[in-house]
Design a protein around this motif. Sequence first.
Motif, PDB file in Angstrom:
ATOM      1  N   ASP A  34       0.828  -1.207   0.000  1.00  0.00           N
ATOM      2  CA  ASP A  34       0.000   0.000   0.000  1.00  0.00           C
ATOM      3  C   ASP A  34       0.865   1.262   0.000  1.00  0.00           C
ATOM      4  OD1 ASP A  34      -2.240  -1.625   0.049  1.00  0.00           O
ATOM      5  OD2 ASP A  34      -2.660  -1.300   2.190  1.00  0.00           O
ATOM      6  N   LEU A  35       1.938   1.243   0.795  1.00  0.00           N
ATOM      7  CA  LEU A  35       2.832   2.393   0.841  1.00  0.00           C
ATOM      8  C   LEU A  35       3.539   2.611  -0.497  1.00  0.00           C
ATOM      9  CD1 LEU A  35       4.403   1.928   4.389  1.00  0.00           C
ATOM     10  CD2 LEU A  35       2.887   3.780   3.644  1.00  0.00           C
ATOM     11  N   LYS A  36       3.926   1.527  -1.144  1.00  0.00           N
ATOM     12  CA  LYS A  36       4.565   1.656  -2.459  1.00  0.00           C
ATOM     13  C   LYS A  36       3.609   2.264  -3.472  1.00  0.00           C
ATOM     14  CE  LYS A  36       8.062  -1.972  -2.170  1.00  0.00           C
ATOM     15  NZ  LYS A  36       8.514  -3.270  -2.689  1.00  0.00           N
ATOM     16  N   THR A  37       2.354   1.833  -3.428  1.00  0.00           N
ATOM     17  CA  THR A  37       1.347   2.392  -4.331  1.00  0.00           C
ATOM     18  C   THR A  37       1.163   3.879  -4.067  1.00  0.00           C
ATOM     19  OG1 THR A  37       0.206   0.274  -4.479  1.00  0.00           O
ATOM     20  CG2 THR A  37      -1.066   2.228  -5.052  1.00  0.00           C
ATOM     21  N   GLU A  38       1.060   4.249  -2.811  1.00  0.00           N
ATOM     22  CA  GLU A  38       0.891   5.662  -2.461  1.00  0.00           C
ATOM     23  C   GLU A  38       2.121   6.473  -2.855  1.00  0.00           C
ATOM     24  OE1 GLU A  38      -0.824   9.047  -1.610  1.00  0.00           O
ATOM     25  OE2 GLU A  38      -1.873   7.124  -1.570  1.00  0.00           O
TER      26      GLU A  38
ATOM     27  N   GLN B 139       4.107   5.869  -5.388  1.00  0.00           N
ATOM     28  CA  GLN B 139       4.044   6.040  -6.840  1.00  0.00           C
ATOM     29  C   GLN B 139       3.067   7.155  -7.214  1.00  0.00           C
ATOM     30  OE1 GLN B 139       3.031   2.086  -8.069  1.00  0.00           O
ATOM     31  NE2 GLN B 139       5.162   1.379  -8.129  1.00  0.00           N
ATOM     32  N   LYS B 140       1.907   7.178  -6.549  1.00  0.00           N
ATOM     33  CA  LYS B 140       0.930   8.247  -6.802  1.00  0.00           C
ATOM     34  C   LYS B 140       1.513   9.608  -6.437  1.00  0.00           C
ATOM     35  CE  LYS B 140      -3.264   5.510  -6.020  1.00  0.00           C
ATOM     36  NZ  LYS B 140      -4.436   5.357  -5.128  1.00  0.00           N
ATOM     37  N   SER B 141       2.218   9.664  -5.320  1.00  0.00           N
ATOM     38  CA  SER B 141       2.814  10.908  -4.864  1.00  0.00           C
ATOM     39  C   SER B 141       3.876  11.395  -5.855  1.00  0.00           C
ATOM     40  CB  SER B 141       3.432  10.702  -3.477  1.00  0.00           C
ATOM     41  OG  SER B 141       4.031  11.884  -3.025  1.00  0.00           O
ATOM     42  N   LYS B 142       4.693  10.488  -6.348  1.00  0.00           N
ATOM     43  CA  LYS B 142       5.710  10.858  -7.340  1.00  0.00           C
ATOM     44  C   LYS B 142       5.063  11.394  -8.609  1.00  0.00           C
ATOM     45  CE  LYS B 142       9.642   7.964  -6.108  1.00  0.00           C
ATOM     46  NZ  LYS B 142      10.542   6.903  -6.583  1.00  0.00           N
ATOM     47  N   ARG B 143       3.963  10.788  -9.020  1.00  0.00           N
ATOM     48  CA  ARG B 143       3.250  11.247 -10.215  1.00  0.00           C
ATOM     49  C   ARG B 143       2.704  12.654  -9.998  1.00  0.00           C
ATOM     50  NH1 ARG B 143      -1.946  11.152 -12.332  1.00  0.00           N
ATOM     51  NH2 ARG B 143      -2.012  10.923 -14.580  1.00  0.00           N
ATOM     52  N   ARG B 144       2.076  12.899  -8.818  1.00  0.00           N
ATOM     53  CA  ARG B 144       1.556  14.240  -8.516  1.00  0.00           C
ATOM     54  C   ARG B 144       2.685  15.260  -8.491  1.00  0.00           C
ATOM     55  NH1 ARG B 144      -1.658  11.293  -4.724  1.00  0.00           N
ATOM     56  NH2 ARG B 144      -0.097  11.753  -3.131  1.00  0.00           N
ATOM     57  N   GLU B 145       3.813  14.881  -7.917  1.00  0.00           N
ATOM     58  CA  GLU B 145       4.960  15.785  -7.839  1.00  0.00           C
ATOM     59  C   GLU B 145       5.460  16.150  -9.244  1.00  0.00           C
ATOM     60  OE1 GLU B 145       9.456  15.897  -5.912  1.00  0.00           O
ATOM     61  OE2 GLU B 145       8.119  14.222  -5.458  1.00  0.00           O
ATOM     62  N   MET B 146       5.518  15.178 -10.130  1.00  0.00           N
ATOM     63  CA  MET B 146       5.960  15.427 -11.490  1.00  0.00           C
ATOM     64  C   MET B 146       4.988  16.377 -12.208  1.00  0.00           C
ATOM     65  SD  MET B 146       6.543  12.782 -14.647  1.00  0.00           S
ATOM     66  CE  MET B 146       4.770  12.608 -14.852  1.00  0.00           C
ATOM     67  N   ILE B 147       3.680  16.119 -12.025  1.00  0.00           N
ATOM     68  CA  ILE B 147       2.681  16.991 -12.654  1.00  0.00           C
ATOM     69  C   ILE B 147       2.804  18.410 -12.110  1.00  0.00           C
ATOM     70  CG2 ILE B 147       0.196  17.438 -12.833  1.00  0.00           C
ATOM     71  CD1 ILE B 147      -0.209  14.370 -12.879  1.00  0.00           C
ATOM     72  N   ARG B 148       2.982  18.564 -10.801  1.00  0.00           N
ATOM     73  CA  ARG B 148       3.129  19.895 -10.198  1.00  0.00           C
ATOM     74  C   ARG B 148       4.388  20.594 -10.701  1.00  0.00           C
ATOM     75  NH1 ARG B 148       1.536  17.611  -4.623  1.00  0.00           N
ATOM     76  NH2 ARG B 148      -0.695  17.980  -4.621  1.00  0.00           N
ATOM     77  N   ASP B 149       5.494  19.843 -10.742  1.00  0.00           N
ATOM     78  CA  ASP B 149       6.748  20.430 -11.233  1.00  0.00           C
ATOM     79  C   ASP B 149       6.583  20.933 -12.666  1.00  0.00           C
ATOM     80  OD1 ASP B 149       7.961  19.911  -8.817  1.00  0.00           O
ATOM     81  OD2 ASP B 149       9.138  18.199  -9.558  1.00  0.00           O
TER      82      ASP B 149
END
Length: 96
Positions: free
Chosen positions: A53-57, A59-69
């Motif tokens: 579950d933490l790995k999935t979260e 990955q989602k967090s990294k994706r959001r960070e990339m979109i924000r950047d």
Amino acid sequence: MEWAQLGPAVIVAVIGFGGAFVTSKIQHKGRPENALIDQLQEEMLTMRKDIADLKTEQQKSKRREMIRDNYINRLREHINAGNPPPPPEWPEGLYD
């Protein structure tokens, strides 16, 4: 003479009860260890699920960070180019 005939029967009975007692002690001794092993296996399965579950979260967090950047870079380009408001549209997929 009766005691002589009962002697072997008593000895066999004592050996039988002794064997049953030892077997019982051995079985009881194994039970706490087995219960501990079962408990640890359950905890391990729970931890594996938590890690997944933490790995999935993550990955989602990294994706959001990339979109924000990427959006931050677009905003900076917009400002540096001297473009007036409104700013570029908010990125899609940020909160998926």
